[in-house]
Design a protein around this motif. Sequence first.
Motif, PDB file in Angstrom:
ATOM      1  N   VAL A 375       1.030  -1.071  -0.109  1.00 46.08           N
ATOM      2  CA  VAL A 375       0.290  -0.121   0.369  1.00 46.08           C
ATOM      3  C   VAL A 375       0.993   1.592  -0.106  1.00 46.08           C
ATOM      4  CG1 VAL A 375      -1.749   1.050   1.114  1.00 46.08           C
ATOM      5  CG2 VAL A 375      -2.105  -1.331   0.995  1.00 46.08           C
ATOM      6  N   GLY A 376       1.486   1.477   0.844  1.00 49.32           N
ATOM      7  CA  GLY A 376       2.840   2.555   0.872  1.00 49.32           C
ATOM      8  C   GLY A 376       3.575   2.719  -0.586  1.00 49.32           C
ATOM      9  N   ALA A 377       4.132   1.751  -0.970  1.00 49.69           N
ATOM     10  CA  ALA A 377       4.443   1.837  -2.462  1.00 49.69           C
ATOM     11  C   ALA A 377       3.500   2.833  -3.764  1.00 49.69           C
ATOM     12  CB  ALA A 377       5.062   0.629  -3.139  1.00 49.69           C
ATOM     13  N   LEU A 378       2.302   2.076  -3.534  1.00 51.21           N
ATOM     14  CA  LEU A 378       1.314   2.327  -4.924  1.00 51.21           C
ATOM     15  C   LEU A 378       1.066   4.578  -4.020  1.00 51.21           C
ATOM     16  CD1 LEU A 378      -0.679  -0.515  -4.294  1.00 51.21           C
ATOM     17  CD2 LEU A 378       0.554  -0.274  -6.522  1.00 51.21           C
ATOM     18  N   ARG A 379       0.833   3.976  -2.752  1.00 51.79           N
ATOM     19  CA  ARG A 379       0.718   5.565  -2.325  1.00 51.79           C
ATOM     20  C   ARG A 379       2.175   6.570  -2.775  1.00 51.79           C
ATOM     21  NH1 ARG A 379      -2.088   4.123   3.736  1.00 51.79           N
ATOM     22  NH2 ARG A 379      -3.706   4.125   3.050  1.00 51.79           N
ATOM     23  N   ASP A 380       2.889   5.835  -2.176  1.00 48.19           N
ATOM     24  CA  ASP A 380       4.113   6.639  -3.532  1.00 48.19           C
ATOM     25  C   ASP A 380       3.546   7.126  -4.802  1.00 48.19           C
ATOM     26  OD1 ASP A 380       5.128   7.042  -0.707  1.00 48.19           O
ATOM     27  OD2 ASP A 380       6.038   5.075  -0.475  1.00 48.19           O
ATOM     28  N   GLU A 381       3.640   6.631  -5.173  1.00 46.48           N
ATOM     29  CA  GLU A 381       3.289   6.348  -6.840  1.00 46.48           C
ATOM     30  C   GLU A 381       2.060   6.940  -6.941  1.00 46.48           C
ATOM     31  OE1 GLU A 381       5.416   5.059  -8.988  1.00 46.48           O
ATOM     32  OE2 GLU A 381       7.137   4.638  -7.577  1.00 46.48           O
ATOM     33  N   LYS A 382       1.285   7.944  -6.030  1.00 49.90           N
ATOM     34  CA  LYS A 382       0.687   8.825  -6.645  1.00 49.90           C
ATOM     35  C   LYS A 382      -0.968   8.109  -6.913  1.00 49.90           C
ATOM     36  CE  LYS A 382       3.195  11.745  -4.647  1.00 49.90           C
ATOM     37  NZ  LYS A 382       3.009  12.419  -3.375  1.00 49.90           N
ATOM     38  N   LEU A 383      -1.246   6.976  -7.155  1.00 53.00           N
ATOM     39  CA  LEU A 383      -1.731   5.837  -7.470  1.00 53.00           C
ATOM     40  C   LEU A 383      -3.288   6.321  -7.138  1.00 53.00           C
ATOM     41  CD1 LEU A 383      -1.997   3.817  -9.740  1.00 53.00           C
ATOM     42  CD2 LEU A 383      -2.598   2.526  -8.099  1.00 53.00           C
ATOM     43  N   PRO A 384      -4.907   6.970  -7.240  1.00 51.46           N
ATOM     44  CA  PRO A 384      -5.469   7.163  -6.971  1.00 51.46           C
ATOM     45  C   PRO A 384      -6.022   6.152  -5.334  1.00 51.46           C
ATOM     46  CG  PRO A 384      -5.635   7.582  -8.884  1.00 51.46           C
ATOM     47  CD  PRO A 384      -4.689   6.413  -8.067  1.00 51.46           C
ATOM     48  N   ALA A 385      -6.428   6.371  -4.306  1.00 52.37           N
ATOM     49  CA  ALA A 385      -6.930   5.702  -3.315  1.00 52.37           C
ATOM     50  C   ALA A 385      -7.761   5.015  -3.469  1.00 52.37           C
ATOM     51  CB  ALA A 385      -7.151   7.044  -2.005  1.00 52.37           C
ATOM     52  N   ALA A 386      -8.785   5.441  -4.477  1.00 51.00           N
ATOM     53  CA  ALA A 386     -10.002   4.473  -5.206  1.00 51.00           C
ATOM     54  C   ALA A 386      -8.961   3.388  -5.844  1.00 51.00           C
ATOM     55  CB  ALA A 386     -11.088   4.848  -6.011  1.00 51.00           C
ATOM     56  N   GLN A 387      -8.202   3.790  -6.353  1.00 43.18           N
ATOM     57  CA  GLN A 387      -7.952   2.323  -6.956  1.00 43.18           C
ATOM     58  C   GLN A 387      -7.053   1.244  -6.220  1.00 43.18           C
ATOM     59  OE1 GLN A 387      -6.740   4.977 -10.705  1.00 43.18           O
ATOM     60  NE2 GLN A 387      -6.025   3.124 -10.559  1.00 43.18           N
ATOM     61  N   ILE A 388      -6.921   1.452  -4.243  1.00 46.98           N
ATOM     62  CA  ILE A 388      -5.743   0.410  -3.835  1.00 46.98           C
ATOM     63  C   ILE A 388      -6.921   0.494  -2.596  1.00 46.98           C
ATOM     64  CG2 ILE A 388      -4.380   1.009  -1.899  1.00 46.98           C
ATOM     65  CD1 ILE A 388      -2.991   3.722  -3.018  1.00 46.98           C
ATOM     66  N   ARG A 389      -7.290  -1.086  -2.536  1.00 48.15           N
ATOM     67  CA  ARG A 389      -8.495  -1.028  -1.712  1.00 48.15           C
ATOM     68  C   ARG A 389      -7.844  -2.579  -1.160  1.00 48.15           C
ATOM     69  NH1 ARG A 389     -13.979  -1.439  -5.159  1.00 48.15           N
ATOM     70  NH2 ARG A 389     -13.631   0.460  -6.003  1.00 48.15           N
ATOM     71  N   TYR A 390      -7.838  -2.480   0.088  1.00 48.67           N
ATOM     72  CA  TYR A 390      -7.201  -3.843   1.104  1.00 48.67           C
ATOM     73  C   TYR A 390      -8.158  -4.511   2.618  1.00 48.67           C
ATOM     74  CZ  TYR A 390      -5.852   0.627   3.149  1.00 48.67           C
ATOM     75  OH  TYR A 390      -5.640   1.930   3.989  1.00 48.67           O
ATOM     76  N   GLU A 391      -7.256  -5.631   2.608  1.00 51.27           N
ATOM     77  CA  GLU A 391      -8.475  -6.241   4.033  1.00 51.27           C
ATOM     78  C   GLU A 391      -7.500  -6.392   4.807  1.00 51.27           C
ATOM     79  OE1 GLU A 391     -11.022  -6.395   5.395  1.00 51.27           O
ATOM     80  OE2 GLU A 391     -12.239  -8.433   4.782  1.00 51.27           O
ATOM     81  N   PHE A 392      -7.849  -6.126   6.079  1.00 44.98           N
ATOM     82  CA  PHE A 392      -6.781  -6.833   7.376  1.00 44.98           C
ATOM     83  C   PHE A 392      -7.703  -8.496   7.487  1.00 44.98           C
ATOM     84  CE2 PHE A 392      -8.641  -2.618   8.111  1.00 44.98           C
ATOM     85  CZ  PHE A 392      -6.878  -2.025   8.239  1.00 44.98           C
ATOM     86  N   PHE A 393      -6.359  -9.231   7.355  1.00 46.89           N
ATOM     87  CA  PHE A 393      -6.819 -10.362   8.789  1.00 46.89           C
ATOM     88  C   PHE A 393      -6.227 -10.398   9.927  1.00 46.89           C
ATOM     89  CE2 PHE A 393      -6.505 -13.691   5.335  1.00 46.89           C
ATOM     90  CZ  PHE A 393      -7.228 -12.806   4.328  1.00 46.89           C
ATOM     91  N   GLY A 394      -7.080  -9.658  10.939  1.00 48.05           N
ATOM     92  CA  GLY A 394      -6.827  -9.611  12.558  1.00 48.05           C
ATOM     93  C   GLY A 394      -7.458  -8.070  11.960  1.00 48.05           C
ATOM     94  N   SER A 395      -6.959  -6.987  13.542  1.00 48.18           N
ATOM     95  CA  SER A 395      -6.820  -6.569  14.063  1.00 48.18           C
ATOM     96  C   SER A 395      -6.699  -4.453  13.153  1.00 48.18           C
ATOM     97  CB  SER A 395      -7.042  -6.839  14.997  1.00 48.18           C
ATOM     98  OG  SER A 395      -7.763  -7.341  16.090  1.00 48.18           O
ATOM     99  N   ALA A 396      -5.983  -5.045  12.644  1.00 44.95           N
ATOM    100  CA  ALA A 396      -5.449  -3.344  11.715  1.00 44.95           C
ATOM    101  C   ALA A 396      -4.926  -2.785  12.253  1.00 44.95           C
ATOM    102  CB  ALA A 396      -6.544  -3.282  10.632  1.00 44.95           C
ATOM    103  N   ALA A 397      -3.238  -3.914  12.983  1.00 40.79           N
ATOM    104  CA  ALA A 397      -2.773  -2.570  14.043  1.00 40.79           C
ATOM    105  C   ALA A 397      -1.412  -1.958  13.965  1.00 40.79           C
ATOM    106  CB  ALA A 397      -2.598  -3.635  15.245  1.00 40.79           C
TER     107      ALA A 397
END
Length: 403
Positions: A375-397
């Motif tokens: 996610v950090g690499a995609l954000r650094d590349e300025k990919l729009p937030a709507a194109q970065i989707r993710y799921e947590f396994f656990g509690s997102a700590a």
Amino acid sequence: MSAPLDEATRAIIRATVPALKAHGVAITTEMYRRLLARPEIRDLFNLSHQRDGEQPRALALAVLAYAEHIDRLDALGGMVERIAGKHVGLNILPEHYPYVAEALLGAIAHVLGEAATPEILDAWGKAYWFLADILIGREKQIYEEHEAAPGGWTGWRAFRVRAQTQETPAIVSFELVPVDGGPIARHRAGQYLSFRLEVPGHGAQRRNYSISSTPGADHYRISVRRAEGGVVSSWLHDSVQEGAVLQVANPAGDFVLDEAGDGPVTFLTAGVGLTPAIAMLAELAQAGTGRTIRYVHGARSEDSAAFVADVGGFAARGVVTADFFYACESTVAAAGGPGITCHAGRIGTDWLRQTLDRAATYYICGPDSFMRDMVGALRDEKLPAAQIRYEFFGSAADPALVI
């Protein structure tokens, strides 16, 4: 519905941000200590996340994010939706919220001592109930949607294990059908099931597992990795056989395939994080989509990667191109079949940047460290937030993944 927060209340909440940064985990740890002392509340929680400190860290980050965004709560929409989905999966009800309010305010007073002035406790009481009312309202909508959907239900429903498959040495799939013989709700690819389990010697346990089967089947399938020291995963692997009955909540979760989109899709997964992606990939294949699909998966070794044959079948049909990375392999075959490339080593951020498809929507799931890097690499590349989707396994700590 609580009244909107006034400026005086919001100002006090903003002023507590430094204290939350310094003492947030201590506050949430004390809060959970108080909650878990109540039998009517204790069984709602995944106790393994209490033992390793994951749940208190995750909640501390969520509380901090709430305080930091108290003037622009619309930025927390995704977090609120994820929380509501998990609450519905665990059958959290409005009557549970006062217990949490009492425990949270008591924990703030306990940890901060004299610094927790009546004004601060009053402001946090108002802020808590403002958010609680939002969650209660959204959860009511979800419960009603579940009950109204064909094959849907609320509460817990008995499912029987119809089949069991050893996918890898560490991953077992369970095919589940309802004991009552009725239809099941069509899940959205990427969603999960919540379970209420009675584990001998450990009592009531709650867990969420992604649905790895294609929507529209007559069953749900979950694929569970044996976690080191995992109470529930070990019990499922060692003791739950075909014919066993498990208590299951309606499919939930907002990490779902954008069925209306027509752009390229890249699935970026590691370990057992592939489970929601496999359901999404199968649904796209079933629909005969013309979208460009790429599947990228990281595993420890070739024998620890699940559903390779499924992906290979899709690749042979031209549905997907795939890259498999094997972290513990020094060499691998140049290709794993038509449309599949195998790599030695981990999925690196440099490789991700070099192969970046700026038109694609990325669906990411795996360990927190993997997701933080991707996610950090995609954000650094300025990919729009709507194109970065993710799921947590656990509690997102991890603070980079909370919002």
